[in-house]
Design a protein around this motif. Structure first.
Motif, short mmCIF file in Angstrom:
data_model
loop_
_atom_site.label_atom_id
_atom_site.label_comp_id
_atom_site.label_asym_id
_atom_site.label_seq_id
_atom_site.Cartn_x
_atom_site.Cartn_y
_atom_site.Cartn_z
N VAL A 101 112.53 -21.99 -8.67
CA VAL A 101 113.54 -22.78 -8.98
C VAL A 101 113.30 -23.84 -10.04
N ALA A 102 114.15 -23.97 -10.91
CA ALA A 102 114.05 -24.94 -12.14
C ALA A 102 114.40 -26.51 -11.61
N SER A 103 113.69 -27.41 -11.99
CA SER A 103 113.97 -28.70 -11.54
C SER A 103 115.40 -29.02 -11.87
N TRP A 104 115.75 -28.59 -13.10
CA TRP A 104 117.34 -29.03 -13.27
C TRP A 104 118.25 -28.56 -12.43
N ILE A 149 126.42 -8.70 -14.21
CA ILE A 149 125.54 -9.32 -13.23
C ILE A 149 124.66 -8.44 -12.82
N THR A 150 123.39 -8.97 -12.49
CA THR A 150 122.61 -8.19 -11.57
C THR A 150 121.93 -8.81 -10.47
N ARG A 151 121.47 -8.40 -9.58
CA ARG A 151 120.83 -9.11 -8.40
C ARG A 151 119.67 -10.00 -9.00
N GLU A 152 118.83 -9.47 -9.77
CA GLU A 152 117.63 -9.95 -10.38
C GLU A 152 117.97 -11.28 -11.65
N MET A 153 119.29 -11.08 -11.99
CA MET A 153 119.45 -12.28 -12.87
C MET A 153 119.38 -13.63 -12.57
N THR A 154 118.66 -14.45 -13.46
CA THR A 154 118.45 -15.86 -13.31
C THR A 154 118.87 -16.67 -14.42
N ALA A 155 119.00 -18.02 -14.33
CA ALA A 155 119.43 -18.85 -15.49
C ALA A 155 118.79 -18.39 -16.63
N ASN A 156 117.55 -17.92 -16.61
CA ASN A 156 116.71 -17.78 -17.73
C ASN A 156 117.34 -16.57 -18.60
N ASP A 157 117.90 -15.85 -18.00
CA ASP A 157 118.76 -14.62 -18.54
C ASP A 157 119.95 -14.79 -19.35
N VAL A 158 120.63 -15.94 -19.15
CA VAL A 158 121.84 -16.23 -19.69
C VAL A 158 121.69 -17.39 -20.55
N ASP A 159 122.06 -17.20 -21.78
CA ASP A 159 121.84 -18.27 -22.57
C ASP A 159 122.45 -19.78 -22.47
N LYS A 160 123.76 -19.58 -21.91
CA LYS A 160 124.41 -20.92 -21.70
C LYS A 160 124.43 -21.47 -20.16
N TRP A 161 123.41 -21.02 -19.36
CA TRP A 161 123.34 -21.45 -18.00
C TRP A 161 122.51 -22.50 -17.88
N ASP A 162 123.04 -23.84 -17.90
CA ASP A 162 122.43 -24.98 -17.68
C ASP A 162 122.89 -25.75 -16.32
N SER A 163 122.49 -27.07 -16.59
CA SER A 163 122.84 -27.71 -15.25
C SER A 163 124.27 -27.99 -15.10
N MET A 219 118.49 -20.80 -3.85
CA MET A 219 118.99 -19.44 -4.72
C MET A 219 118.12 -19.34 -5.96
N LYS A 220 117.41 -18.40 -6.07
CA LYS A 220 116.70 -18.05 -6.98
C LYS A 220 117.16 -17.32 -7.91
N ASN A 221 118.09 -16.31 -7.75
CA ASN A 221 118.76 -15.39 -8.57
C ASN A 221 120.05 -15.22 -8.10
N VAL A 222 120.88 -14.22 -8.68
CA VAL A 222 122.24 -14.01 -8.68
C VAL A 222 122.30 -13.16 -7.22
N GLY A 223 121.25 -12.33 -6.80
CA GLY A 223 121.25 -11.48 -5.61
C GLY A 223 121.31 -12.72 -4.28
N ASP A 224 120.47 -13.67 -4.65
CA ASP A 224 120.47 -14.70 -3.25
C ASP A 224 121.84 -15.11 -3.24
#
Lengths: 240, 77
Positions: free
Chosen positions: A106-109, B23-37, B63-68
């Motif tokens: 999990v990223a800090s943000w 969306i996929t279960r494995e998808m994380t914030a790193n996979d989506v360009d505008k996914w920020d805080s 929650m580490k990814n969309v699946g969680d």
């Protein structure tokens, strides 16, 4: 000053340096940690992003940060367990937070965002949402797997004792035990904080990323118009 | 679960302003360009409103990814 007196003076100062205790922080230190988080973010500026971006007074932000520290969550600076502190004769002198970015996936943000959502008032979050464009211009992203050194704060009464250096070294020792794969340490400051940038460069840090906003109001909300991300190899921070 | 996935996908499409986003279960914030805080805050608020649920703080940070996230929504319904 006579040479013998100067020598004696140096000896006293050295002894004083050695009287600082470096230890892991705990919840009992939360008042000092909340001050450290806010003051370190402000640097020489009158504004902290914990307040400016959310349109909160420093008093309210500090109160909320203490509640966030009570949660004892991992993975960002808002956690007592990530802090190492220096104290002398029971007086808190310095603090630095350290964690490996994304070590638990999990990223800090994400942790910070969850804490803000839980503790900051709705209006404060709405204020931040309105400033999204500015935030995107200023914020720089951390490197996954790198040791983050954050909220670097030395109480003005204790400056000049190389406490930040000693705390960095203690963090590296801890990191090498807990995260043997980590290779780099990084920290962030604001572009206008030239004194801090120079200090970190003298320690061996190099600038790897920089942001800059041309928004004329940026300094109302942030301590600087952009951020500087600096890195160093872990072992270079060990002072033995 | 199918209904949860479709509603969640629609939330993502609205938040990220992308009508073809899948969306996929494995998808994380790193996979989506505008996914920020900030988009994360909006997404959580929207998800809670659409499903009529409330995530606990400690659930959110696990929650580490969309699946969680999908599993947590299902658990709460």
């Amino acid at each position: 000053m006579a040479k013998s007196t100067e020598k004696a003076f140096r000896k006293v100062k050295l002894t004083m340096k050695n009287n600082f205790t470096i230890r892991a922080a705990n919840l009992n230190d939360k008042d000092f940690l909340a001050t450290a988080i806010l003051m370190a973010d402000k640097g020489p500026s009158p504004v902290s992003s914990y307040c400016g971006v959310f349109n909160l007074s420093e008093e309210i932000a500090e109160e909320k940060i203490k509640l966030m520290l009570d949660e004892e969550l991992d993975s960002c600076e808002l956690s007592p367990e990530h802090f190492l502190v220096a104290e002398k004769d029971g007086q808190m002198a310095a603090a630095v937070a350290g964690w490996v970015e994304g070590f638990d996936g999990v990223a800090s943000w994400m942790v910070r965002a969850a804490l803000f959502q839980e503790y900051y008032p709705r209006e404060a979050l709405d204020h931040a949402q309105k400033m999204k464009e500015l935030i995107d211009e200023v914020v720089v992203h951390r490197t996954m797997g790198a040791l983050q050194l954050e909220s670097v704060y030395v109480d003005p009464a204790f400056r000049g004792n190389r406490l930040a250096t000693r705390l960095f070294s203690a963090h590296v020792e801890r990191c090498q035990k807990e995260h043997p794969k980590a290779e780099m340490a990084e920290l962030m400051t604001y572009v206008e904080n030239e004194k801090a940038i120079k200090l970190y460069q003298n320690m061996g840090f190099s600038v790897v990323k920089q942001s800059k906003s041309n928004n004329p109001d940026v300094l109302k909300y942030y301590p600087g118009s952009g951020m500087v991300l600096m890195q160093i190899k872990l072992e270079k921070l060990l002072t033995t | 679960m199918e209904d949860i996935i479709i509603k969640t996908r629609d939330i993502f499409r609205e938040i990220f302003n992308d009508s073809s986003l899948e969306i996929t279960r494995e998808m994380t914030a790193n996979d989506v360009d505008k996914w920020d805080s900030l988009t994360h805050l909006t997404m959580i608020a929207k998800t809670e409103a659409v499903f009529g649920i409330k995530f606990k703080l400690k659930e959110l940070v696990k929650m580490k990814n969309v699946g969680d996230m999908l599993d947590k929504i299902q658990e709460k319904l």
